[in-house]
Design an enzyme around this catalytic site. Sequence first.
Site, PDB file in Angstrom:
ATOM      1  N   CYS A   1       0.830  -1.216   0.000  1.00  0.00           N
ATOM      2  CA  CYS A   1       0.000   0.000   0.000  1.00  0.00           C
ATOM      3  C   CYS A   1       0.864   1.265   0.000  1.00  0.00           C
ATOM      4  CB  CYS A   1      -0.996  -0.029   1.156  1.00  0.00           C
ATOM      5  SG  CYS A   1      -2.434   0.986   0.780  1.00  0.00           S
TER       6      CYS A   1
ATOM      7  N   GLY B   1       3.737   1.421   0.930  1.00  0.00           N
ATOM      8  CA  GLY B   1       5.005   0.876   0.449  1.00  0.00           C
ATOM      9  C   GLY B   1       5.048   0.761  -1.068  1.00  0.00           C
TER      10      GLY B   1
ATOM     11  N   HIS C   1      -3.634  -4.834   0.141  1.00  0.00           N
ATOM     12  CA  HIS C   1      -2.970  -5.434   1.312  1.00  0.00           C
ATOM     13  C   HIS C   1      -3.045  -6.956   1.218  1.00  0.00           C
ATOM     14  CE1 HIS C   1      -2.490  -1.768   3.799  1.00  0.00           C
ATOM     15  NE2 HIS C   1      -3.547  -1.355   3.121  1.00  0.00           N
TER      16      HIS C   1
ATOM     17  N   GLU D   1      -1.555  -9.068   2.864  1.00  0.00           N
ATOM     18  CA  GLU D   1      -1.443  -9.694   4.189  1.00  0.00           C
ATOM     19  C   GLU D   1      -2.801 -10.084   4.771  1.00  0.00           C
ATOM     20  OE1 GLU D   1      -0.712  -6.513   3.472  1.00  0.00           O
ATOM     21  OE2 GLU D   1      -1.215  -5.130   5.109  1.00  0.00           O
TER      22      GLU D   1
HETATM   23  N1  GLN Z   1      -1.892   6.673   2.861  1.00  0.00           N
HETATM   24  C1  GLN Z   1      -2.076   5.939   1.645  1.00  0.00           C
HETATM   25  C2  GLN Z   1      -3.468   6.113   1.092  1.00  0.00           C
HETATM   26  O1  GLN Z   1      -4.370   6.494   1.799  1.00  0.00           O
HETATM   27  C3  GLN Z   1      -1.763   4.470   1.864  1.00  0.00           C
HETATM   28  C4  GLN Z   1      -2.746   3.796   2.770  1.00  0.00           C
HETATM   29  C5  GLN Z   1      -2.228   2.496   3.347  1.00  0.00           C
HETATM   30  O2  GLN Z   1      -1.036   2.242   3.357  1.00  0.00           O
HETATM   31  N2  GLN Z   1      -3.129   1.682   3.861  1.00  0.00           N
HETATM   32  O3  GLN Z   1      -3.695   5.868  -0.062  1.00  0.00           O
END
Ligand code: GLN
Length: 546
Positions: free
Chosen positions: A391, A393, A522, A524
């Site tokens: 995400c 990352g 995600h 995970e």
């Molecule tokens: N802050 C980023 C967004 O809102 C990534 C969110 C996250 O890592 N869950 O898109």
Amino acid sequence: MRGKNRHKYIFVVGGVMSGVGKGIATSSIGTILQSKGFVVSLIKADPYLNVDAGTMNPVEHGEVFVLESGLETDQDMGNYERFLNKNMPVENYMTNGMIFKYVIDKERALGYHGKCVEPVYHITEEILDRIARSVSKTNAEFTIFEIGGTVGEYQNAIFLEAARLLKIRYPGDVMFAMVSYLPVPGSVGEMKTKLTQNAIRQLNSYGIQPDLIIARSEVPIDARRKEKIALANGVSSENIIAAPDIKSIYEVPINFERDGLSERILKHFNLRPKQKDLVEWRKFVSKSQRAKKKLRIAVVGKYFDTGDFVLSDAYVSVIEAIKFSSYWQDATPELEWINSKHYENGKRKVSELKDYDGLIVPGGFGSTGVEGIIEAIRFAREHKIPYLGLCYGMQLAVVEFARHVGKLKGAHTIEVDSETPHPIIGIMGEQKDKLSKSNYGGSMRLGAYPAILKKGTHAHKAYNSQIISERHRHRYEVNPEYIERLEQAGLIFSGMSPDGKLCEIAELPKEVHPFFLATQFHPEFKARPLSPHPLFSAFVKAILKK
Ligand code: GLN
């Protein structure tokens, strides 16, 4: 529900104190019954007034787990899905806030036709309605319902009341289990039962008698103490199950079975097991115990200042996901949590990453430590250290690539820099409006969405499929206006939404880097002991190959 195959309900409540593993106990009871051939469903009720867990700070409250439906829930739901190896529907998580809001909104809309709307009846009925909907949706034979908090708290009383009413409705089909704690005070040197006796009495004051006690303690409870509780509280001593501390949560189902847990439950309901138990589960646990190769993995992020205890709670799904993929490949991960701010203020140097086997950058929000994260990703890219971005990352990996390979000076995510000349990560259309109205709760892009994978990429090889579905939780996305430029510079968007608009996976070609892959979703959240996640497995495989 009539006849022989009536649905069975087990309510799990906590006694004495919190934090002794009620969620793991609930998951483990479910795992055992499922392994005996029954269809099991697990529900969690949290006493908070938050309508869901999405607005709670992960450092204080632990990870926000996202279901397929997109509901943001307590991390216990993650354990439920991991232990049972299946998805839980939206009905399987509720909070006081969710139930009260629903009932009050309905009252405002004259949904109760002028009646006096009361906690007992209208709230309890709403809880029971949700349980009934969950039962019909899951086709479960057993529903295990964990009531958050500890007996005696004012806040969870309404759930206890709903449970009591259900037992009146289906007397032979409901069981109450209490997960209690029995201290062994150093100064006394023996296990004390009084706190548990009192907790049971407290539960009695709600009109509920427990049928089963899970006796959490440092050591197994002995026969004498079982007898004491049996005598004081009228719980059969056979139904007091020893639950001593153990190394891994995945050993808990096996440990419960040692003290005959499923036999006691099935006897209570007059049922017989349908099949031999825990075969696959035991295989997994023994793999995890025998895994030899150590993997040193750096996790660079921002919520890491509060000590180990909180950490592991904020990223529990990531930690478990990497464990599963490692164990099945005979390896044990050793995660090191590095606060990216230390790369910015000079306390640590990114060059230390050369001593690690891999780098993970998990999800996150906001601007703190972002430059440090970008530097870490750059180091992993340039020094060919296997990289997995989740995400945030992924978004920051794309920013890093844009700046240093795409030569887009000042490239950034507008979450951090709204004035950047190159808004590589932009805000999703519908999100702008929500933020301007301070509509933060349950308003991100949440839950399962499909993606189409490009042939010949790491992603395609890992999934061995062209279409996948993964869970999301974000407001920002790769700006479509930059996709072509980034691709020309050598980045591959190996997963896209079916309409081709949203980037779901970014990676570098095999020829350039052994494994550099990052996902907008995600992964995970869908990693399980008995079905490890293909992307985590590919990451581990790349590390082992190195
Ligand atoms: N802050 C980023 C967004 O809102 C990534 C969110 C996250 O890592 N869950 O898109």
